[in-house]
Design a protein around this motif. Structure first.
Motif, PDB file in Angstrom:
ATOM      1  N   ASP A 191       0.841  -1.212   0.000  1.00 48.31           N
ATOM      2  CA  ASP A 191       0.000   0.000   0.000  1.00 48.31           C
ATOM      3  C   ASP A 191       0.872   1.256   0.000  1.00 48.31           C
ATOM      4  OD1 ASP A 191      -2.299  -1.481   0.101  1.00 48.31           O
ATOM      5  OD2 ASP A 191      -2.624  -1.242   2.262  1.00 48.31           O
ATOM      6  N   LEU A 192       1.927   1.239   0.790  1.00 46.64           N
ATOM      7  CA  LEU A 192       2.801   2.425   0.895  1.00 46.64           C
ATOM      8  C   LEU A 192       3.506   2.688  -0.438  1.00 46.64           C
ATOM      9  CD1 LEU A 192       4.297   1.666   4.427  1.00 46.64           C
ATOM     10  CD2 LEU A 192       2.905   3.668   3.834  1.00 46.64           C
ATOM     11  N   ILE A 193       3.950   1.618  -1.077  1.00 47.56           N
ATOM     12  CA  ILE A 193       4.658   1.779  -2.361  1.00 47.56           C
ATOM     13  C   ILE A 193       3.736   2.425  -3.394  1.00 47.56           C
ATOM     14  CG2 ILE A 193       5.705   0.472  -4.292  1.00 47.56           C
ATOM     15  CD1 ILE A 193       7.001  -1.339  -2.144  1.00 47.56           C
ATOM     16  N   LYS A 194       2.431   2.090  -3.317  1.00 46.55           N
ATOM     17  CA  LYS A 194       1.472   2.639  -4.296  1.00 46.55           C
ATOM     18  C   LYS A 194       1.234   4.141  -4.105  1.00 46.55           C
ATOM     19  CE  LYS A 194      -0.944  -1.696  -4.735  1.00 46.55           C
ATOM     20  NZ  LYS A 194      -1.822  -2.458  -3.878  1.00 46.55           N
ATOM     21  N   LEU A 195       1.679   4.707  -3.001  1.00 44.46           N
ATOM     22  CA  LEU A 195       1.429   6.125  -2.732  1.00 44.46           C
ATOM     23  C   LEU A 195       2.294   7.062  -3.582  1.00 44.46           C
ATOM     24  CD1 LEU A 195       1.083   6.118   1.163  1.00 44.46           C
ATOM     25  CD2 LEU A 195      -0.739   6.329  -0.533  1.00 44.46           C
ATOM     26  N   LEU A 196       3.382   6.528  -4.135  1.00 40.59           N
ATOM     27  CA  LEU A 196       4.243   7.363  -4.987  1.00 40.59           C
ATOM     28  C   LEU A 196       4.397   6.678  -6.336  1.00 40.59           C
ATOM     29  CD1 LEU A 196       7.191   8.154  -2.500  1.00 40.59           C
ATOM     30  CD2 LEU A 196       5.229   9.605  -2.989  1.00 40.59           C
ATOM     31  N   PRO A 197       4.507   7.485  -7.423  1.00 41.66           N
ATOM     32  CA  PRO A 197       4.724   6.849  -8.730  1.00 41.66           C
ATOM     33  C   PRO A 197       6.107   6.180  -8.801  1.00 41.66           C
ATOM     34  CG  PRO A 197       4.625   9.272  -8.917  1.00 41.66           C
ATOM     35  CD  PRO A 197       4.401   8.934  -7.483  1.00 41.66           C
ATOM     36  N   ASP A 198       6.239   5.195  -9.691  1.00 43.94           N
ATOM     37  CA  ASP A 198       7.493   4.424  -9.777  1.00 43.94           C
ATOM     38  C   ASP A 198       8.712   5.319  -9.969  1.00 43.94           C
ATOM     39  OD1 ASP A 198       5.979   2.226  -9.504  1.00 43.94           O
ATOM     40  OD2 ASP A 198       6.130   1.539 -11.597  1.00 43.94           O
ATOM     41  N   ASP A 199       8.579   6.343 -10.861  1.00 44.61           N
ATOM     42  CA  ASP A 199       9.774   7.166 -11.126  1.00 44.61           C
ATOM     43  C   ASP A 199      10.169   8.000  -9.896  1.00 44.61           C
ATOM     44  OD1 ASP A 199       7.519   8.687 -11.409  1.00 44.61           O
ATOM     45  OD2 ASP A 199       8.176   9.741 -13.227  1.00 44.61           O
ATOM     46  N   TRP A 201       9.884   6.856  -6.814  1.00 45.92           N
ATOM     47  CA  TRP A 201      10.626   5.907  -5.967  1.00 45.92           C
ATOM     48  C   TRP A 201      12.065   5.784  -6.447  1.00 45.92           C
ATOM     49  CZ3 TRP A 201       9.694   4.871  -1.269  1.00 45.92           C
ATOM     50  CH2 TRP A 201       8.394   4.731  -0.787  1.00 45.92           C
ATOM     51  N   VAL A 202      12.248   5.775  -7.782  1.00 44.43           N
ATOM     52  CA  VAL A 202      13.621   5.662  -8.315  1.00 44.43           C
ATOM     53  C   VAL A 202      14.435   6.873  -7.835  1.00 44.43           C
ATOM     54  CG1 VAL A 202      15.018   5.619 -10.431  1.00 44.43           C
ATOM     55  CG2 VAL A 202      12.897   4.284 -10.298  1.00 44.43           C
ATOM     56  N   GLU A 203      13.825   8.062  -7.956  1.00 49.76           N
ATOM     57  CA  GLU A 203      14.515   9.287  -7.509  1.00 49.76           C
ATOM     58  C   GLU A 203      14.865   9.226  -6.023  1.00 49.76           C
ATOM     59  OE1 GLU A 203      11.997  12.418 -10.089  1.00 49.76           O
ATOM     60  OE2 GLU A 203      12.296  12.978  -7.969  1.00 49.76           O
ATOM     61  N   LEU A 204      13.875   8.862  -5.201  1.00 49.91           N
ATOM     62  CA  LEU A 204      14.102   8.829  -3.743  1.00 49.91           C
ATOM     63  C   LEU A 204      15.118   7.758  -3.354  1.00 49.91           C
ATOM     64  CD1 LEU A 204      10.502   9.334  -2.291  1.00 49.91           C
ATOM     65  CD2 LEU A 204      12.346  11.001  -2.411  1.00 49.91           C
ATOM     66  N   ASN A 205      15.016   6.600  -4.009  1.00 48.11           N
ATOM     67  CA  ASN A 205      15.969   5.530  -3.692  1.00 48.11           C
ATOM     68  C   ASN A 205      17.399   5.948  -4.024  1.00 48.11           C
ATOM     69  OD1 ASN A 205      13.844   4.031  -2.805  1.00 48.11           O
ATOM     70  ND2 ASN A 205      13.789   2.646  -4.569  1.00 48.11           N
ATOM     71  N   ASN A 206      17.545   6.736  -5.123  1.00 45.85           N
ATOM     72  CA  ASN A 206      18.886   7.222  -5.471  1.00 45.85           C
ATOM     73  C   ASN A 206      19.364   8.279  -4.487  1.00 45.85           C
ATOM     74  OD1 ASN A 206      19.312   5.592  -7.657  1.00 45.85           O
ATOM     75  ND2 ASN A 206      18.286   6.985  -9.081  1.00 45.85           N
ATOM     76  N   LEU A 207      18.420   9.072  -4.019  1.00 41.64           N
ATOM     77  CA  LEU A 207      18.768  10.131  -3.063  1.00 41.64           C
ATOM     78  C   LEU A 207      19.142   9.535  -1.710  1.00 41.64           C
ATOM     79  CD1 LEU A 207      18.715  13.251  -2.994  1.00 41.64           C
ATOM     80  CD2 LEU A 207      16.374  13.116  -2.166  1.00 41.64           C
TER      81      LEU A 207
END
Ligand code: ZN
Length: 348
Positions: A191-199, A201-207
């Motif tokens: 559910d939490l993952i669905k709160l942000l678009p995939d791209d 998540w990519v940005e945040l994971n890199n940050l």
């Protein structure tokens, strides 16, 4: 509020000359610290709250080297199993979860000073690279652009209209994450993952690379350089009373087998979120049954002999240096409560 009060007490105590030497006289046993990660640079200290800035970590380690002796987990085990008197000047460094910065930042620094340490890993995260539930929680709630969010797995509809409400949601949901069965944790994370678009998540994971788990190659390198690797469950599951017996056994067994498959041995275990309220009797018996030699909680106190090898105390290494020194030198004050708790397990 409580945090701020403690900080001001610690900084006032730190101003009293010779206070730590005086408090140290009451030390009775070995203190085991638990950390998570250490980062050269923190981008968002709130989101990355489990990681210490390197400058603080370096200060702590140098303080320990000057005033205490940092021992290895194998040495501690020898002392416990043989019933030797445990030296109160001994301290031990452990790191939970298995973050990438354990090999990139911590290992080169501690190796350069010949300091032993141990890492407790959650093997599913090492296997898949998937991050920990609390990272998804903090990142999704702090970075969603929605004013309201829905979390169907726990039937919650939450207000995100202010920073305070977001922090309240994080704290409430963290409490839920830590008390529900593992299957519900997995559903909450989806559910939490669905709160942000995939791209996004990519940005945040890199940050926030700090929250990336290591992989097996990293773990093998750590092990080869002498770091002791223990288990922290397969899915970082919290082994409380609401977990089924089969889940508890699965978590303890699978993680041990995987570590043994990759490294040849897995002797030690640390309970994820192993506070007094979160460790069930069944979990402690499971640690014993699965042939771990030692089990570490996060209940504060010191290790003295005779010790309950499957419910050993640890203290959190906090970032603030005065608070860190205060916790270390006052650790014996927790012994009574810790002993009562660990004794209640052995008498059942
Ligand atoms: Zn953990």
């Amino acid at each position: 509020m409580i945090k701020n009060n403690l900080k001001s007490i610690c900084s006032r105590v730190a101003g009293i000359p010779g206070i730590y030497n005086l408090m140290r006289r009451y030390k009775k046993g070995c203190t085991v610290f638990f950390y998570h990660g250490v980062e050269n640079k923190l981008v968002d200290p709130l989101l990355q709250e489990v990681h210490l800035p390197f400058s603080q970590f370096e200060k702590q380690v140098k303080y320990l080297m000057k005033n205490y002796e940092i021992i290895s987990l194998d040495y501690l085990y020898d002392c416990i199993i043989n019933g030797y008197k445990i030296d109160p000047s001994h301290v031990l460094l452990t790191f939970d979860d298995g973050y990438k910065n354990n090999i990139d930042v911590i290992e080169p620094f501690l190796r350069s000073m010949n300091i032993p340490f141990s890492v407790f890993i959650s093997t599913r995260h090492i296997d898949t690279g998937k991050r920990f539930p609390t990272y998804y929680l903090r990142a999704a709630i702090l970075y969603t652009e929605k004013e309201y969010i829905s979390v169907p797995s726990i039937n919650k509809y939450l207000d995100m209209s202010s920073q305070d409400k977001r922090w309240l949601a994080i704290s409430n949901m963290a409490a839920v994450l830590k008390s529900v069965p593992q299957q519900t944790v997995d559903l909450m994370v989806s559910d939490l993952i669905k709160l942000l678009p995939d791209d996004r998540w990519v940005e945040l994971n890199n940050l926030f690379m700090s929250d990336e788990p290591m992989n097996w190659d990293d773990i093998k390198k750590l092990h080869k350089s002498g770091v002791i690797i223990g288990s922290h469950c397969h899915d970082h599951a919290i082994l409380h009373d609401h977990q089924s017996s089969s889940e508890i056994n699965y978590q303890l067994k699978t993680s041990k087998e995987l570590i043994e498959k990759h490294l040849g041995e897995c002797k030690y275990f640390a309970y994820p979120n192993g506070s007094m309220k979160k460790i069930s009797l069944e979990a402690m018996l499971g640690v014993k049954k699965n042939k771990y030699l030692l089990g570490f909680s996060i209940v504060p106190g010191e290790i003295e002999n005779p010790a309950n090898a499957f419910l050993l105390p640890r203290i959190l290494a906090v970032t603030d240096f005065d608070e860190f020194k205060f916790h270390l030198s006052s650790c014996s004050f927790y012994n009574k409560k810790y002993n009562e708790w660990s004794y209640s397990f052995s008498s059942t």
